[in-house]
Design an enzyme around this catalytic site. Sequence first.
Site, PDB file in Angstrom:
ATOM      1  N   HIS A  32      -3.883   4.251  -0.939  1.00 33.10           N
ATOM      2  CA  HIS A  32      -2.427   4.120  -0.849  1.00 33.10           C
ATOM      3  C   HIS A  32      -2.055   3.452   0.472  1.00 33.10           C
ATOM      4  O   HIS A  32      -2.920   3.062   1.264  1.00 33.10           O
ATOM      5  CB  HIS A  32      -1.738   5.475  -1.027  1.00 33.10           C
ATOM      6  CG  HIS A  32      -2.170   6.539  -0.063  1.00 33.10           C
ATOM      7  ND1 HIS A  32      -2.042   6.426   1.310  1.00 33.10           N
ATOM      8  CD2 HIS A  32      -2.745   7.760  -0.271  1.00 33.10           C
ATOM      9  CE1 HIS A  32      -2.475   7.507   1.897  1.00 33.10           C
ATOM     10  NE2 HIS A  32      -2.927   8.340   0.966  1.00 33.10           N
ATOM     11  N   HIS A  35      -3.616   4.620   3.814  1.00 30.71           N
ATOM     12  CA  HIS A  35      -4.946   4.063   4.089  1.00 30.71           C
ATOM     13  C   HIS A  35      -4.821   2.626   4.586  1.00 30.71           C
ATOM     14  O   HIS A  35      -5.499   2.219   5.538  1.00 30.71           O
ATOM     15  CB  HIS A  35      -5.806   4.066   2.816  1.00 30.71           C
ATOM     16  CG  HIS A  35      -5.980   5.421   2.194  1.00 30.71           C
ATOM     17  ND1 HIS A  35      -5.692   5.655   0.874  1.00 30.71           N
ATOM     18  CD2 HIS A  35      -6.413   6.587   2.701  1.00 30.71           C
ATOM     19  CE1 HIS A  35      -5.948   6.924   0.593  1.00 30.71           C
ATOM     20  NE2 HIS A  35      -6.387   7.512   1.682  1.00 30.71           N
ATOM     21  N   CYS A 142      -7.151  25.997   1.662  1.00 36.05           N
ATOM     22  CA  CYS A 142      -6.415  24.967   0.927  1.00 36.05           C
ATOM     23  C   CYS A 142      -7.421  24.103   0.181  1.00 36.05           C
ATOM     24  O   CYS A 142      -8.278  23.455   0.811  1.00 36.05           O
ATOM     25  CB  CYS A 142      -5.578  24.113   1.880  1.00 36.05           C
ATOM     26  SG  CYS A 142      -4.810  22.690   1.063  1.00 36.05           S
ATOM     27  N   CYS A 145      -7.086  20.306   1.133  1.00 34.52           N
ATOM     28  CA  CYS A 145      -7.664  19.963   2.443  1.00 34.52           C
ATOM     29  C   CYS A 145      -9.155  20.260   2.507  1.00 34.52           C
ATOM     30  O   CYS A 145      -9.853  19.739   3.375  1.00 34.52           O
ATOM     31  CB  CYS A 145      -6.984  20.763   3.557  1.00 34.52           C
ATOM     32  SG  CYS A 145      -5.279  20.346   3.885  1.00 34.52           S
ATOM     33  N   CYS A 160      -0.025  25.600   2.724  1.00 35.29           N
ATOM     34  CA  CYS A 160      -0.758  24.663   3.580  1.00 35.29           C
ATOM     35  C   CYS A 160       0.228  23.838   4.408  1.00 35.29           C
ATOM     36  O   CYS A 160       1.193  23.294   3.847  1.00 35.29           O
ATOM     37  CB  CYS A 160      -1.627  23.752   2.714  1.00 35.29           C
ATOM     38  SG  CYS A 160      -2.284  22.316   3.598  1.00 35.29           S
ATOM     39  N   HIS A 163      -0.259  19.917   2.923  1.00 30.97           N
ATOM     40  CA  HIS A 163       0.088  19.613   1.534  1.00 30.97           C
ATOM     41  C   HIS A 163       1.237  20.461   0.998  1.00 30.97           C
ATOM     42  O   HIS A 163       1.733  20.192  -0.100  1.00 30.97           O
ATOM     43  CB  HIS A 163      -1.143  19.812   0.637  1.00 30.97           C
ATOM     44  CG  HIS A 163      -2.235  18.830   0.912  1.00 30.97           C
ATOM     45  ND1 HIS A 163      -3.248  19.090   1.813  1.00 30.97           N
ATOM     46  CD2 HIS A 163      -2.464  17.586   0.442  1.00 30.97           C
ATOM     47  CE1 HIS A 163      -4.058  18.047   1.862  1.00 30.97           C
ATOM     48  NE2 HIS A 163      -3.612  17.128   1.054  1.00 30.97           N
ATOM     49  N   LYS A 309       5.866  12.087   3.051  1.00 28.02           N
ATOM     50  CA  LYS A 309       4.609  11.502   3.528  1.00 28.02           C
ATOM     51  C   LYS A 309       3.855  10.863   2.376  1.00 28.02           C
ATOM     52  O   LYS A 309       3.750  11.436   1.290  1.00 28.02           O
ATOM     53  CB  LYS A 309       3.732  12.569   4.184  1.00 28.02           C
ATOM     54  CG  LYS A 309       2.372  12.059   4.643  1.00 28.02           C
ATOM     55  CD  LYS A 309       1.542  13.188   5.224  1.00 28.02           C
ATOM     56  CE  LYS A 309       0.158  12.696   5.632  1.00 28.02           C
ATOM     57  NZ  LYS A 309      -0.683  12.331   4.489  1.00 28.02           N
ATOM     58  N   LYS A 312      -1.949  10.956  -1.758  1.00 27.01           N
ATOM     59  CA  LYS A 312      -2.464  10.896  -3.130  1.00 27.01           C
ATOM     60  C   LYS A 312      -1.917  12.042  -3.979  1.00 27.01           C
ATOM     61  O   LYS A 312      -1.827  11.937  -5.196  1.00 27.01           O
ATOM     62  CB  LYS A 312      -4.000  10.947  -3.113  1.00 27.01           C
ATOM     63  CG  LYS A 312      -4.666   9.700  -2.570  1.00 27.01           C
ATOM     64  CD  LYS A 312      -6.163   9.708  -2.812  1.00 27.01           C
ATOM     65  CE  LYS A 312      -6.900  10.724  -1.995  1.00 27.01           C
ATOM     66  NZ  LYS A 312      -7.026  10.358  -0.581  1.00 27.01           N
TER      67      LYS A 312
END
Length: 518
Positions: A32, A35, A142, A145, A160, A163, A309, A312
């Site tokens: 995405h 990255h 999590c 993570c 978390c 996330h 944010k 994915k």
Amino acid sequence: MNINHRFNLNLSKSSKTEFITTPIFYANGEPHLGHAYTGIIADIFCRYERLAQTDIGCKLITGTDEHGQKISSAAQSNHLPAQDFVDTLSQSFQELWPKLAIEPDAFVRTTDTQHKLNIQRIWQQLEQQGDIYLGHYSGHYCIACEQFYPEKDLLDGAYCPVHKREVIFSQEETYLFRLEKYRQALLDYYQSNKNCLEPPHYQQTLIEQLKSAPLDDLSVSRINNQWGIQVPSNPNHTVYVWIDALFSYLSAIQSSGADKSALAHTQHVIGKDILLFHAVYWPVFLLALDIPLPQKLIVHGWWTIGGEKISKSNPDTTVNPSLFSEKLTSDGLRYALTRHKPLHRDGNLVLDEFAQTINADLLNNLANLVKRNHTLITKSFAGEVKLAELSQLDEENITCINKITPVLESIIKAYQVRDLHRVTKDINTVLTELNSFFHQRAPWLVNKDQPEAKAKQTCLVVSNIVREVVWLLSPITPTLCQAIIEEKGNPSSSIFEHQALILKDALALSAKSHWQKI
């Protein structure tokens, strides 16, 4: 006034290969824009280092992290063997980079055979030293993570912090690493080496945290998860993803022909969400193995879409970055990402705003000026203006040069401190000033009521300063800048004497023959 000018900047370093790395991206989904942003930033830094130095090579490392329960589960959901699943996703990353003008020198995969052997040797050494031991770990876990969190770090005691998903309480047998054993050594290192982390407030915060409390032992294996590198002494366990992924930096460096000492000349570019792993766990592992610590950790903020944010796990933000590149061009995307926010801050991506910036800065301020000036030289002066014909410049030209020169120096300094936002702002300042100068001088009136000498001086100064700007902009917009360089040719006389400025090898221009002909 003599029209030669010199930048007095000390850019010399020892002749060693340097490395700049992206994170080793987790291959559980398509790449995405987050990255892409990290990859673009790292590529810009690497291109700058190549331009800035004549005796030091710089190599860009990236890759994919391909082990762990989350990947195994994703492969099962897609009805694929785990290896086939990661092969496809790793290929997606490798195919993305050229679309963004990113040119890695090494692409490491944690499923590579040599990397697996390296990890097993590292594990054995740490276990023999007593740094790793078999125990049990319980805590709030999590799944996204693949990390345990202390309760104090959870949102509302149950979610978390990354996330924002509910964690589960888990207890299992695991191998543990003795982090506390190296806390003082890590603290001493950060206190003795300023600016290891950029921006520096991260380093000061970390120092305070290391002073305040002991470090808990770190879980470094998973039991009953076969998709990973087996612990050599206990095949029921696989090496935890962070030891596996972090040491892939070393695998990539060694595969390029360098040895572990090259980590001392390595800069990691990461997002702020993985700071803990790179600023605490990674250096502690290296201290335990007596391997040099990286030269620098460059931490960038996040891009958001609609305030969320890019991740994915959030379908609303997972736009393939190649789509942005197709709409904006790779140069446009690279420029807008650096122009629209400082590196360490967060920013919200709005495609229309990016397009407006690209049109204003790259099209109107740069490309149109290049086109008009080049066309004028071609039509009115047979494609060439020689410095020898213009031994003196009038006061307006001298004033323009004196006004712009400090800004060009500021651009170099901004690159050196990794402030790409300031680089783009200063470049646009130069272009705005140069456009104003060009319009004020109106050299296109040469065949009407303007003396030829005045028009030639204007075109000469504009061409030289444009070449400086293109030279300095090329790490950010390489395709556009190379096209401009090829169109303008290799000039042979200059208002600037380039003994200390950058870009000799990359543009095949020697320091003293930089502009010998326009």
